[in-house]
Motif scaffolding. Structure first.
Motif: not given
Length: 653
Positions: A412-431
């Motif tokens: 649930p924590v991973a899912k919550f982080i993806m919902e909360e900051q998913g786009l930011g992570l994708v952009k910052l880490l170039e995933t």
């Protein structure tokens, strides 16, 4: 110079022998001149052979040769393969009655027996050439043979593809040295050292000076081996390095010092370390950090093996804080990416408990690394192993985040982080879609160190699945600079110890902090890193006696009496100086691609520091200890049991 010496020698001889001697030495002189002009060494001079096994080619057809070597292989008593240090050659065993004695010697001698054969170089019959052998176009038609020494049954075959335990290899090291790989490693080591001598001494005027092995205890650093003397209660120590001596040589005006130095450290059972090792030790006067770095870059470029890609200079440089923040270590492997990224700002207002808790503390951060295509190659057990490592060794939590939220294993924590900051992570880490993000939170240095370990662990896992991250043919050099001068002691963080050694000079811009905030002072210390391994370290030294005394006595709280000779020497006009030491064993291990430094040392010690061949260290009778005024205090059964618990049994290798 040689001719002048030769003339003086001849003039000093009595008249009846002078002409004979002149003829002999004239011949020797001509041979020496020719030899100096020839780049190919004479491998068969002074010995009972005319050629080596590995040098014969079709250009030698018809020549009468004498070879010496080991019998490596025999086929149907018709052919045998003779081996020496230079290579292999096929020998034809004579079958006619007139050569029965030769056939008997060559057919009955056990494998690895040493023989001398004489015969003619002939072409192999058409269709029987071996293109995989450098000597595959020819063979030797034997006329005479001599058994020089027979070999009894071997503990293992002398073949590189034969699997042998390292303990067995070390026990019979003289046999292991016959292998092609060990011969290559040791000969390449010799060639590189010779080229280093040429570069330093012949091209740049360095002086090769031998320094003492018997010395005295030095404050700080690794534990030293202690050697008893005949004076009661007084001991020598084996030097960890020639550090003090090379500085004293600069005070003595030698200006440029160099040595292939033997060094000793009593570090106990540490993997891939040796109690005695070799350094290329260097010191110069009137030099700065840039000068030392340029010297070493030129040295490695000049001595680099011709069968490897050339070394490109200058080497890139990276400050220590950047190395820690991006790679989690002071010796980063820059052959692959997967850098650590600080994502703290994304989670300042997070509702995730362990992230919130970490960011509320001093130096609290959130760190992440992106594993490219991790979802494709990493299995669930791999991720669990990574999380367990973090918990066991760092007491930290690591959270795996899959870009596809439906693959986050019901976290649930991973899912919550993806919902909360998913786009930011994708952009910052170039995933990308199949990437996996590993996320942790904690104190900056601790979090970086953990992610640095996981970065290497993930690289191992990916490469085990066939992903090429670290090209073994690529040599990635890096200077790491701007280290702290001091670090908090592990056992007492309120006290400081030297990050390098107590003779390292502070950074000129930070000298004012030395007297108020010494923990903030940067040093003039530099490390050379190759493919994630430290292969050298050095510094500009303190050449002012008062400053050296202050660092030792006030900052480090060391007994300055132990270094009174050095402090006194610095008072007598010591020039500014600096130097470096390259770890020759580690360097050669990386150059040859050997799995261990023991594979580039002729007679190494085992993991426990034992010589399995001679059974050293060994006991000494009490009567032989008496002149040294010492006696052995044998441990009790309880102490022996406690020691075995602290150091569980491991393989001798």
């Amino acid at each position: 110079m040689f001719s002048c010496w030769l003339n003086r020698l001849c003039r000093g001889l009595s008249t009846p022998t002078r002409r004979t001697t002149q003829l002999i030495w004239s011949s020797v002189s001509r041979r020496l001149v020719r030899s100096s002009q020839r780049r190919i060494p004479e491998l068969s001079s002074f010995v009972a052979r005319t050629n080596t096994c590995g040098e014969l080619r079709s250009s030698h057809l018809g020549q009468e040769v004498t070879l010496c070597g080991w019998i490596q292989f025999r086929r149907q008593n018709i052919f045998l393969v003779l081996r020496d240090f230079h290579g292999l050659v096929q020998v034809v065993i004579p079958q006619d009655e007139s050569a029965a004695s030769v056939k008997k010697i060559l057919c009955e001698a056990p494998m690895e027996s040493v023989v001398q054969v004489s015969g003619t170089v002939i072409s192999r019959p058409p269709g029987q050439e071996n293109p995989k052998m450098p000597t595959g176009e020819i063979e030797i038609k034997v006329k005479t043979a001599k058994l020089l020494n027979s070999c009894k049954k071997l503990p293992f075959e002398i073949k590189d593809f034969m699997k042998k335990t390292e303990a067995l290899r070390l026990q019979y090291r003289y046999l292991d040295l016959r292998s092609v790989q060990m011969q290559y490693n040791l000969r390449l080591r010799s060639q590189m050292v010779m080229k280093m001598r040429e570069y330093l001494c012949n091209l740049h005027g360095f002086v090769d000076v031998e320094t003492p092995t018997l010395f005295k205890r030095t404050p700080g650093g690794a534990k030293e081996f202690v050697i008893p003397s005949r004076e009661p209660g007084k001991f020598y120590s084996l030097p960890q390095s020639p550090q003090q001596f090379k500085q004293l040589l600069m005070v003595g005006g030698l200006d440029r010092y160099f040595q292939v130095a033997r060094c000793y450290r009593d570090e106990g059972s540490r993997p891939d370390r040796q109690p005695e090792f070799t350094q290329i030790d260097i010191e110069m006067s009137f030099v700065d950090q840039t000068g030392i770095q340029s010297l070493i870059e030129g040295l490695l470029q000049y001595s680099w093996p011709s069968d490897k890609d050339p070394v490109a200079v200058p080497f890139p440089s990276m400050p220590f804080p950047e190395a820690l923040a991006s790679y989690g270590t002071d010796k980063p492997d820059t052959r692959f990416g997967m850098k650590i990224v600080d994502i703290s700002d994304m989670f300042r207002n997070t509702e995730v408990g362990f992230l919130q808790d970490a960011l509320s503390k001093p130096q609290g951060t959130v760190k992440a690394i992106c594993i490219h295509k991790g979802a494709k190659y990493l299995k669930r057990k791999d991720i669990e192993s990574i999380r367990k490592f973090a918990a066991d060794h760092f007491n930290e939590e690591v959270l795996p985040i899959f870009l596809k939220t439906n693959e986050n294993w019901n976290s649930p924590v991973a899912k919550f982080i993806m919902e909360e900051q998913g786009l930011g992570l994708v952009k910052l880490l170039e995933t990308q879609e199949e990437d996996v993000v590993l996320l942790t939170a904690g104190e900056h240095k601790r979090a970086c160190s953990l992610m640095g370990k996981l970065r290497l662990e993930c690289a191992d896992l990916l490469e085990a699945r066939g992903v090429v991250l670290r090209d073994p043919a690529l040599f990635s050099f890096l200077w790491v600079v701007d280290f702290p001068l001091f670090l908090p002691k592990e056992e007492n963080p309120q006290e400081l110890e030297s990050a390098h050694h107590p003779f390292t000079a502070p950074h000129p811009s930070d000298i004012h902090l030395l007297y108020t905030e010494p923990h903030k002072v940067r040093s003039q210390h530099y490390d050379l890193v190759l493919n994630g391994n430290e292969i050298g370290g050095g510094s500009i030294r303190i050449h002012n006696s008062e400053l050296q005394h202050y660092v030792l006595a006030t900052v480090l709280k060391e007994d300055v009496k132990l270094l009174s000779h050095l402090l006194q020497a610095l008072d007598y006009g010591a020039p500014p100086h600096g130097g470096i030491a390259l770890g020759l064993d580690r360097l050669m291990c990386l150059v040859t691609g050997a799995p261990s430094i023991r594979d580039v040392i002729a007679f190494p010690k085992s993991f426990r520091g034992h010589d399995l061949m001679s059974n050293a260290p060994d006991s000494i009778p009490p009567e032989e200890l008496k002149p040294y005024h010492i006696q052995v205090s044998w441990p009790t059964d309880a102490e022996t049991e406690k020691s075995s618990l602290n150091h569980p049994c491991r393989s001798e290798s």
